[in-house]
Write a protein that holds these residues in place. Structure first.
Motif, PDB file in Angstrom:
ATOM      1  N   ARG A 203      59.482  52.126  58.612  1.00  0.00           N
ATOM      2  CA  ARG A 203      60.287  53.216  58.068  1.00  0.00           C
ATOM      3  C   ARG A 203      61.026  53.944  59.192  1.00  0.00           C
ATOM      4  NH1 ARG A 203      60.623  56.630  53.639  1.00  0.00           N
ATOM      5  NH2 ARG A 203      58.981  55.547  52.470  1.00  0.00           N
ATOM      6  N   SER A 204      62.301  54.272  58.956  1.00  0.00           N
ATOM      7  CA  SER A 204      63.103  55.005  59.947  1.00  0.00           C
ATOM      8  C   SER A 204      63.528  56.382  59.443  1.00  0.00           C
ATOM      9  CB  SER A 204      64.353  54.199  60.328  1.00  0.00           C
ATOM     10  OG  SER A 204      65.176  53.981  59.187  1.00  0.00           O
ATOM     11  N   ARG A 205      63.403  56.636  58.133  1.00  0.00           N
ATOM     12  CA  ARG A 205      63.820  57.925  57.586  1.00  0.00           C
ATOM     13  C   ARG A 205      63.124  58.175  56.252  1.00  0.00           C
ATOM     14  NH1 ARG A 205      67.749  54.291  56.572  1.00  0.00           N
ATOM     15  NH2 ARG A 205      68.624  54.619  58.640  1.00  0.00           N
TER      16      ARG A 205
ATOM     17  N   LYS B 262      67.965  65.347  50.913  1.00  0.00           N
ATOM     18  CA  LYS B 262      68.304  65.336  52.325  1.00  0.00           C
ATOM     19  C   LYS B 262      67.472  64.270  53.023  1.00  0.00           C
ATOM     20  CE  LYS B 262      64.963  68.865  53.806  1.00  0.00           C
ATOM     21  NZ  LYS B 262      64.800  70.147  54.533  1.00  0.00           N
ATOM     22  N   THR B 263      67.936  63.841  54.191  1.00  0.00           N
ATOM     23  CA  THR B 263      67.193  62.834  54.947  1.00  0.00           C
ATOM     24  C   THR B 263      66.526  63.477  56.147  1.00  0.00           C
ATOM     25  OG1 THR B 263      69.155  62.241  56.245  1.00  0.00           O
ATOM     26  CG2 THR B 263      68.710  60.951  54.250  1.00  0.00           C
ATOM     27  N   VAL B 264      65.344  62.968  56.467  1.00  0.00           N
ATOM     28  CA  VAL B 264      64.626  63.364  57.672  1.00  0.00           C
ATOM     29  C   VAL B 264      64.349  62.101  58.468  1.00  0.00           C
ATOM     30  CG1 VAL B 264      62.472  64.324  58.589  1.00  0.00           C
ATOM     31  CG2 VAL B 264      63.575  65.391  56.609  1.00  0.00           C
ATOM     32  N   GLN B 265      64.793  62.064  59.707  1.00  0.00           N
ATOM     33  CA  GLN B 265      64.596  60.895  60.549  1.00  0.00           C
ATOM     34  C   GLN B 265      63.161  60.863  61.081  1.00  0.00           C
ATOM     35  OE1 GLN B 265      67.029  58.556  60.929  1.00  0.00           O
ATOM     36  NE2 GLN B 265      68.268  59.829  59.547  1.00  0.00           N
ATOM     37  N   VAL B 266      62.564  59.696  61.058  1.00  0.00           N
ATOM     38  CA  VAL B 266      61.208  59.544  61.593  1.00  0.00           C
ATOM     39  C   VAL B 266      61.175  59.914  63.074  1.00  0.00           C
ATOM     40  CG1 VAL B 266      59.419  57.850  62.159  1.00  0.00           C
ATOM     41  CG2 VAL B 266      60.472  57.848  59.892  1.00  0.00           C
ATOM     42  N   SER B 267      62.258  59.648  63.780  1.00  0.00           N
ATOM     43  CA  SER B 267      62.315  59.959  65.216  1.00  0.00           C
ATOM     44  C   SER B 267      62.265  61.455  65.480  1.00  0.00           C
ATOM     45  CB  SER B 267      63.584  59.369  65.832  1.00  0.00           C
ATOM     46  OG  SER B 267      64.745  59.855  65.163  1.00  0.00           O
ATOM     47  N   ASP B 268      62.501  62.273  64.464  1.00  0.00           N
ATOM     48  CA  ASP B 268      62.456  63.730  64.620  1.00  0.00           C
ATOM     49  C   ASP B 268      61.093  64.318  64.278  1.00  0.00           C
ATOM     50  OD1 ASP B 268      65.101  63.885  65.395  1.00  0.00           O
ATOM     51  OD2 ASP B 268      65.844  64.131  63.341  1.00  0.00           O
TER      52      ASP B 268
END
Length: 251
Positions: free
Chosen positions: A141-143, A153-159
């Motif tokens: 998963r990336s988001r 809304k989208t939330v990025q996994v990297s954040d």
């Protein structure tokens, strides 16, 4: 009767633990060898007769163990061991192959051995191939797409710094200090997140490797972890999981 056992495990503490447990529950069994890589396993299977059972870690020093089966035919029972992919438990049980989560417990291993010894049917390569397809790596998963006001809304996994569970609700702490509710269980998240980046410290928390500020020795062989943006939960790693955590950090 299980008499000949092969261990495929790249982490020495886990291999040693398996050997100790096997000697307790099956003292007359012979551990043929302990292998730590795909390449050594392929060579071994090409040169030796099949064992009664293979204890095999999913993730080895040079890749995922399913690659072994792409290079050599194996038609003996496999008991997979790993700290990940918990949903695979059901798949393996349906196919008369067991799957144990690390750290392997004596009672669980005894149950697996007893189950195998009770089986009177031959092990079929086709069932193994189906399981290997299940284990093959998927895109992580990336988001997340989350409800927001009257839309999404989208939330990025990297954040995301870490995930934690409280009162059966999963929340994500972000780099900017805010939090988001994630409509997944911790078990579902663990399957969908890249294990090179995220580690499940315990039942309540999954941490991002870049968020770890400091690792402290704690009593009884446990570890205490300081992570960014965290005032909600105390992050303690058990003694049994401490070795796995340090290997993850050091890779």
């Amino acid at each position: 009767m299980i008499e000949k056992i092969l261990i495929v495990e790249d982490e020495k503490p886990n291999a040693d633990r398996l050997e100790r447990l096997i000697k307790v529950i099956r003292p007359k069994a012979t551990i043929l060898e302990v292998l730590d890589s795909i390449s050594d396993s392929v060579i071994w299977f090409n040169k030796h007769e099949k064992p009664d059972v293979v204890m095999m870690d999913v993730r080895l020093s040079d890749g995922l163990s399913f690659e072994i089966f792409e290079q050599v035919k194996i038609n003996c029972p496999i008991i997979f061991t790993t700290a990940y992919d918990e949903y695979a438990v059901k798949a393996f049980k349906y196919n008369s192959i067991d799957y144990l989560l690390k750290p392997v417990e004596q009672e669980e291993l005894l149950t697996s051995f007893t189950k195998l010894e009770a089986l009177s049917v031959d092990f079929h390569q086709k069932s193994l191939e189906g399981l290997l397809d299940f284990l093959k790596p998927k895109d992580f998963r990336s988001r997340f797409l989350l409800p927001y006001k009257d839309g999404y809304k989208t939330v990025q996994v990297s954040d995301i710094v870490f995930f934690y569970s409280k009162h059966k609700i999963t929340r994500a702490k972000l780099l900017n200090g805010s939090e988001e509710t994630i409509p997944l269980t911790m078990e579902e998240l663990e399957l969908q997140l890249n294990p090179k980046t995220f580690f499940r410290a315990n039942r309540q928390i999954i941490i991002h490797i870049d968020a770890i500020q400091q690792v402290h020795n704690y009593f009884n062989g446990k570890l205490k972890i300081d992570i960014e943006k965290n005032t909600e939960v105390e992050v303690i790693i058990s003694r049994d999981k401490a070795g796995l955590f340090k290997s993850w950090m050091d890779y």
